[in-house]
Design a protein around this motif. Sequence first.
Motif, PDB file in Angstrom:
ATOM      1  N   THR A 172     -11.517  -5.785  -0.383  1.00 28.77           N
ATOM      2  CA  THR A 172     -11.657  -4.341  -0.221  1.00 28.77           C
ATOM      3  C   THR A 172     -13.110  -3.913  -0.396  1.00 28.77           C
ATOM      4  OG1 THR A 172     -11.179  -4.011  -2.568  1.00 28.77           O
ATOM      5  CG2 THR A 172      -9.331  -3.924  -1.041  1.00 28.77           C
ATOM      6  N   ARG A 205       0.836  -1.206   0.000  1.00 30.84           N
ATOM      7  CA  ARG A 205       0.000   0.000   0.000  1.00 30.84           C
ATOM      8  C   ARG A 205       0.874   1.261   0.000  1.00 30.84           C
ATOM      9  NH1 ARG A 205      -5.126  -0.720  -0.049  1.00 30.84           N
ATOM     10  NH2 ARG A 205      -6.116  -2.604   0.782  1.00 30.84           N
ATOM     11  N   SER A 211      -3.350 -11.250   0.546  1.00 27.14           N
ATOM     12  CA  SER A 211      -4.480 -10.608  -0.134  1.00 27.14           C
ATOM     13  C   SER A 211      -5.536 -10.244   0.892  1.00 27.14           C
ATOM     14  CB  SER A 211      -5.077 -11.530  -1.201  1.00 27.14           C
ATOM     15  OG  SER A 211      -5.683 -12.669  -0.615  1.00 27.14           O
ATOM     16  N   PHE A 226      -7.191  -6.438  -2.892  1.00 24.33           N
ATOM     17  CA  PHE A 226      -5.853  -5.853  -2.937  1.00 24.33           C
ATOM     18  C   PHE A 226      -4.902  -6.948  -2.489  1.00 24.33           C
ATOM     19  CE2 PHE A 226      -2.186  -3.612  -1.215  1.00 24.33           C
ATOM     20  CZ  PHE A 226      -1.946  -2.659  -2.198  1.00 24.33           C
ATOM     21  N   ARG A 246       1.989  -3.030 -11.402  1.00 20.62           N
ATOM     22  CA  ARG A 246       0.608  -3.326 -11.060  1.00 20.62           C
ATOM     23  C   ARG A 246       0.033  -4.403 -11.950  1.00 20.62           C
ATOM     24  NH1 ARG A 246      -1.974   1.452  -8.515  1.00 20.62           N
ATOM     25  NH2 ARG A 246      -0.458   3.158  -8.417  1.00 20.62           N
ATOM     26  N   GLU A 263      -4.467  -5.465  -7.936  1.00 22.65           N
ATOM     27  CA  GLU A 263      -5.609  -4.639  -7.573  1.00 22.65           C
ATOM     28  C   GLU A 263      -6.820  -5.009  -8.413  1.00 22.65           C
ATOM     29  OE1 GLU A 263      -4.029  -0.315  -6.499  1.00 22.65           O
ATOM     30  OE2 GLU A 263      -3.249  -1.009  -8.425  1.00 22.65           O
TER      31      GLU A 263
END
Length: 584
Positions: free
Chosen positions: A584, A506, A581, A555, A517, A550
């Motif tokens: 979210t 994060r 993991s 996340f 990513r 993501e």
Amino acid sequence: MTDYFEVHARDAAARVGELRLRDPVVTPALADDVLADAGSQWVQHRDRPEGDESQLTVLPHRGFPSGTAEEVQASFAPEYPDVDFPSAAVVSPQTAADYGADAYVLSGAPGVVGHGAAFEDAVVETREAIPDDTALYLSGVATPRNVAVLVYAGVDLVDADRAVIRGTQGRYLTTEGEYDLAALDELPCSCAACRQPVAEFDRGDCVDHNVAVLEAELARVRRRIRDGRLRDYVEGQARHEAWATAAFRELDQEYAYVEERTPAFRDSLLLSATEDALRRVEIQRFADRVTSRYRKRLDGHPLLLVPCSAAKPYSDSQSHRQFQDAASYRAHVVSMTSPIGVVPQELELTYPAQHYDSVVTGRWSAEETDFVARVLRRYLERTDYSRVLAHVPPEGYREVCERVEREVDVPFEYTVEDHPTTDASLGELNAALAGEDTIWVEEREEATLKAVADYFVGDGAGDELFGDLTVQGRYPKLQALDSDGEQLAALVPQYGSLSFTLAGARRWVDSDAPTKRVEIDAFVPEGSVLAPGVVDASDDIRVGDEVVVEGPTAFAVGRAEMPGPAMVDSTRGIAVQVRHSEET
């Protein structure tokens, strides 16, 4: 969308894959075996001009039936009601594209195999135009002598046609060359066909032998890919044919093609046995990152250049312990080495700095000297030292230092009388550092974690991610904690890489450091992310890289199992091994 081919292991452009037929076939393999296994399941499409979107038709090839793909599939439906038949599109480099096939047959292969640059151009252009999770097939060209180079370039399927033809002509093939059967006074092989007196060995036996040796070489190549050691083998194997040597060196010039497919690190040893090793992606990548990403953080201390050691990591070697005892941690230690260039002590664990072995003769070639000098000069141009202490042997190392000394504005001092580990030389080193401050262990450990972040993530990443760093543990098992004591990452001693926690991931996402990513669909990954679940991925992701995952509902953080472009391109296989993991 491909359903029948999946890549399981990668070694640069070479892959071990699986064709999921009635009996799965592990590639690289003989297409003869694939076709025999597939029977009449295999549907082969015709080449078509660029921009022609007309219906592809099935070619009658090796007994394949003719007609449209739909007609062929319909005719087999009663026997195989649940099978969507695999297909192979015949393409040229100019017409290669994603036609939804499982394999792509490169037309005109015999016209390019035998010509180094033409072969490299054809394979690279075709491989980059077709999906990653499809097999590339070159027909009528493979021999035991050249098949390792074919696979190294990115070929997945070959056939035994050439080996069979040469056998019927009385040509006995080996991995080094071929011989006239009539001229052989003994059979230099122990395959089933060769277990008889040479006087009884006929051309039919020669065919059987040629095919057996080709199959054995493919098995050897598959093992090398799994071990991450194909390059070492090809450096020697390519020498048996001039065109193969040329093709191998041409591929070294295709840096972007090979680098994208080369893992960030490996479990295996990197053997530097020839000057060709200097052009390996792993070597070039390390030198580039050290001279473009690494930041010197141990300010106010001179640079101490020392020779490399046979023991890895260097700091574990007897000679380097002697250097540190004499220096008493009053200088920043950087090792000089061929084939890597220069290795700051903070990066001594990072692949391939602790994973290589080289041939030691005591003499450096002109190419080695040029390479190491170029890297050292670039390193000194990026860093800021008040002076350089060159505690290096006269052979090779001293020549590099003297050459670079003339090109940079930093004074050099030489502290070796005869050999770096003699009492006289170590005494000179100790005396040269009189009055210098000590670099404390906390400083060295903090600099190490930040330097590794720079190396793997990008220039300045260490300061971005670990600005309020607290270090826990003892080198090399270091952990990076924030000011509140929450763990952000850990150093992985085996590879010299970083392993992020969710908190570290994060912080990575929220920082200005380049972030690798992987965007996924709406699911929470556990264990792994499969390629079909990937929506998008950063182009600069390499196998082994730490990545942030993501999605709309999740996340996560983990390690890449595919290059970024392949994650987007592929419809099968594991894209990311997930470590942590959360929903979210």
